[in-house]
Design a protein around this motif. Structure first.
Motif, PDB file in Angstrom:
ATOM      1  N   PRO A 218     -52.895  43.163 112.517  1.00  0.00           N
ATOM      2  CA  PRO A 218     -51.965  44.225 113.135  1.00  0.00           C
ATOM      3  C   PRO A 218     -50.504  44.465 113.152  1.00  0.00           C
ATOM      4  N   SER A 219     -49.682  45.538 114.260  1.00  0.00           N
ATOM      5  CA  SER A 219     -48.743  46.294 113.376  1.00  0.00           C
ATOM      6  C   SER A 219     -48.213  44.232 114.775  1.00  0.00           C
ATOM      7  N   GLY A 220     -46.545  44.922 113.297  1.00  0.00           N
ATOM      8  CA  GLY A 220     -45.322  43.500 113.600  1.00  0.00           C
ATOM      9  C   GLY A 220     -45.614  41.744 113.264  1.00  0.00           C
ATOM     10  N   SER A 221     -47.399  41.846 112.752  1.00  0.00           N
ATOM     11  CA  SER A 221     -47.321  41.051 111.766  1.00  0.00           C
ATOM     12  C   SER A 221     -47.179  40.116 111.010  1.00  0.00           C
ATOM     13  N   SER A 222     -46.387  41.461 110.128  1.00  0.00           N
ATOM     14  CA  SER A 222     -45.518  41.344 108.461  1.00  0.00           C
ATOM     15  C   SER A 222     -44.678  40.582 108.809  1.00  0.00           C
ATOM     16  N   LEU A 223     -43.644  40.897 110.380  1.00  0.00           N
ATOM     17  CA  LEU A 223     -42.465  40.631 110.923  1.00  0.00           C
ATOM     18  C   LEU A 223     -42.886  39.236 111.590  1.00  0.00           C
ATOM     19  N   MET A 224     -43.902  38.769 111.714  1.00  0.00           N
ATOM     20  CA  MET A 224     -44.187  37.132 112.395  1.00  0.00           C
ATOM     21  C   MET A 224     -44.332  36.934 111.248  1.00  0.00           C
ATOM     22  N   ARG A 225     -44.804  36.604 109.748  1.00  0.00           N
ATOM     23  CA  ARG A 225     -45.137  36.393 109.429  1.00  0.00           C
ATOM     24  C   ARG A 225     -43.993  35.887 108.450  1.00  0.00           C
ATOM     25  N   ARG A 226     -43.085  36.602 107.824  1.00  0.00           N
ATOM     26  CA  ARG A 226     -41.358  37.118 107.822  1.00  0.00           C
ATOM     27  C   ARG A 226     -40.809  35.598 108.293  1.00  0.00           C
ATOM     28  N   SER A 227     -41.019  35.851 110.213  1.00  0.00           N
ATOM     29  CA  SER A 227     -39.984  34.797 110.726  1.00  0.00           C
ATOM     30  C   SER A 227     -40.688  33.108 110.771  1.00  0.00           C
ATOM     31  N   ARG A 228     -41.602  33.589 110.209  1.00  0.00           N
ATOM     32  CA  ARG A 228     -42.212  31.644 109.936  1.00  0.00           C
ATOM     33  C   ARG A 228     -42.293  31.192 108.300  1.00  0.00           C
ATOM     34  N   ALA A 229     -42.101  32.157 107.629  1.00  0.00           N
ATOM     35  CA  ALA A 229     -41.595  31.930 105.738  1.00  0.00           C
ATOM     36  C   ALA A 229     -40.367  31.534 106.640  1.00  0.00           C
ATOM     37  N   GLN A 230     -39.362  32.445 107.231  1.00  0.00           N
ATOM     38  CA  GLN A 230     -37.890  31.655 107.463  1.00  0.00           C
ATOM     39  C   GLN A 230     -37.703  30.150 107.212  1.00  0.00           C
ATOM     40  N   ARG A 231     -38.435  29.911 108.376  1.00  0.00           N
ATOM     41  CA  ARG A 231     -38.445  29.184 109.096  1.00  0.00           C
ATOM     42  C   ARG A 231     -39.320  27.379 108.366  1.00  0.00           C
ATOM     43  N   TRP A 232     -40.343  28.459 107.569  1.00  0.00           N
ATOM     44  CA  TRP A 232     -40.542  27.104 106.528  1.00  0.00           C
ATOM     45  C   TRP A 232     -39.613  27.537 105.563  1.00  0.00           C
ATOM     46  N   ILE A 233     -39.139  28.053 105.374  1.00  0.00           N
ATOM     47  CA  ILE A 233     -38.045  27.410 103.748  1.00  0.00           C
ATOM     48  C   ILE A 233     -37.250  26.538 103.896  1.00  0.00           C
ATOM     49  N   ALA A 234     -36.931  26.981 105.937  1.00  0.00           N
ATOM     50  CA  ALA A 234     -35.649  26.258 105.704  1.00  0.00           C
ATOM     51  C   ALA A 234     -35.906  24.849 106.169  1.00  0.00           C
ATOM     52  N   GLN A 235     -37.027  24.260 106.726  1.00  0.00           N
ATOM     53  CA  GLN A 235     -37.712  23.451 107.300  1.00  0.00           C
ATOM     54  C   GLN A 235     -37.514  22.502 105.345  1.00  0.00           C
ATOM     55  N   ASN A 236     -37.760  23.705 104.318  1.00  0.00           N
ATOM     56  CA  ASN A 236     -38.477  23.126 103.186  1.00  0.00           C
ATOM     57  C   ASN A 236     -37.091  22.627 102.154  1.00  0.00           C
ATOM     58  N   THR A 237     -35.815  23.019 102.328  1.00  0.00           N
ATOM     59  CA  THR A 237     -34.777  23.427 102.269  1.00  0.00           C
ATOM     60  C   THR A 237     -34.075  21.499 102.120  1.00  0.00           C
ATOM     61  N   LYS A 238     -34.033  21.661 104.147  1.00  0.00           N
ATOM     62  CA  LYS A 238     -34.163  20.089 104.251  1.00  0.00           C
ATOM     63  C   LYS A 238     -34.322  18.763 103.488  1.00  0.00           C
ATOM     64  N   LEU A 239     -36.023  18.952 103.218  1.00  0.00           N
ATOM     65  CA  LEU A 239     -36.735  17.756 102.761  1.00  0.00           C
ATOM     66  C   LEU A 239     -36.700  17.918 101.319  1.00  0.00           C
ATOM     67  N   LEU A 240     -35.883  18.706 100.617  1.00  0.00           N
ATOM     68  CA  LEU A 240     -35.662  18.835  98.944  1.00  0.00           C
ATOM     69  C   LEU A 240     -34.086  18.327  99.422  1.00  0.00           C
ATOM     70  N   ARG A 241     -33.409  18.772 100.499  1.00  0.00           N
ATOM     71  CA  ARG A 241     -32.200  18.100 100.191  1.00  0.00           C
ATOM     72  C   ARG A 241     -32.133  16.434 100.563  1.00  0.00           C
ATOM     73  N   GLY A 242     -32.791  16.231 101.231  1.00  0.00           N
ATOM     74  CA  GLY A 242     -33.486  14.185 100.829  1.00  0.00           C
ATOM     75  C   GLY A 242     -32.508  13.843 101.904  1.00  0.00           C
ATOM     76  N   PRO A 243     -31.657  12.719 102.056  1.00  0.00           N
ATOM     77  CA  PRO A 243     -30.976  12.484 104.196  1.00  0.00           C
ATOM     78  C   PRO A 243     -29.926  13.037 103.859  1.00  0.00           C
ATOM     79  N   SER A 244     -29.549  14.017 104.626  1.00  0.00           N
ATOM     80  CA  SER A 244     -28.657  15.039 105.004  1.00  0.00           C
ATOM     81  C   SER A 244     -27.002  14.325 104.942  1.00  0.00           C
ATOM     82  N   SER A 245     -26.766  15.159 104.059  1.00  0.00           N
ATOM     83  CA  SER A 245     -25.153  14.894 103.842  1.00  0.00           C
ATOM     84  C   SER A 245     -24.107  15.031 104.965  1.00  0.00           C
ATOM     85  N   GLY A 246     -25.208  15.956 106.045  1.00  0.00           N
ATOM     86  CA  GLY A 246     -24.702  16.310 107.276  1.00  0.00           C
ATOM     87  C   GLY A 246     -23.308  17.711 106.847  1.00  0.00           C
ATOM     88  N   GLU A 247     -23.034  18.069 105.819  1.00  0.00           N
ATOM     89  CA  GLU A 247     -22.705  20.104 105.152  1.00  0.00           C
ATOM     90  C   GLU A 247     -24.253  20.538 104.576  1.00  0.00           C
TER      91      GLU A 247
END
Length: 171
Positions: free
Chosen positions: A93-122
């Motif tokens: 439906p209308s707006g679903s591509s925006l909904m998917r992009r928003s979810r993808a951005q959150r997923w990418i952010a989570q994966n970035t944290k996971l791939l960084r390993g224990p956070s250095s705070g930066e």
């Protein structure tokens, strides 16, 4: 697909009444969003459980943890292939591509944290964000292939090959 599914067909195939569909979901678009949220939540929960289980078993390598989550996400794409085909096909439906992009951005952010390993705070740097974007995009596109696989054996073969590729890309 979404565009071709009419209310009459949805009611007939689901066994619910038109009134119930509109009461609970507000129509076809609301039903689509509810089903998409359900699938997305299952994929995320499965990936999070796999990462948690890997950590509990002593795994500390960020790439191995990422692969555990990716494998679990892709397994859900096979297990829920009918829904995954609908949602990974890109229409909705209308707006679903925006909904998917928003979810993808959150997923990418989570994966970035996971791939960084224990956070250095930066904050993550651009190369880390780009790597996460590439790996996450590969997983998403693989989900589409998994959902259209002819058999569980084929789906498993695709999952394992993509995980080998993800490891090479991540290192």
């Amino acid at each position: 697909g979404y565009a071709d599914a009419g209310i009459a067909e949805i009611v007939e195939r689901s066994g619910i009444s038109v009134g119930s569909l509109y009461h609970h979901y507000g129509g076809k678009a609301g039903l689509y969003v509810a089903l998409w949220e359900d699938l997305s939540a299952e994929q995320e929960a499965s990936a999070a459980q796999a990462v948690s289980a890997a950590r509990k078993s002593g795994e500390i390598d960020p790439i191995a943890l990422f692969i555990a989550g990716a494998r679990a996400y892709l397994r859900v794409c096979w297990e829920r292939r009918d829904a995954a085909r609908l949602f990974l096909g890109g229409e909705g439906p209308s707006g679903s591509s925006l909904m998917r992009r928003s979810r993808a951005q959150r997923w990418i952010a989570q994966n970035t944290k996971l791939l960084r390993g224990p956070s250095s705070g930066e904050p993550a740097g651009r190369p880390e964000q780009v790597l996460s974007l590439v790996l996450t995009t590969v997983i998403g596109e693989t989900g589409r292939e998994i959902a259209t696989a002819e058999s569980e054996a084929e789906a498993t073969e695709i999952i394992e090959e993509v995980c080998r590729i993800l490891i090479r890309l991540a290192r």
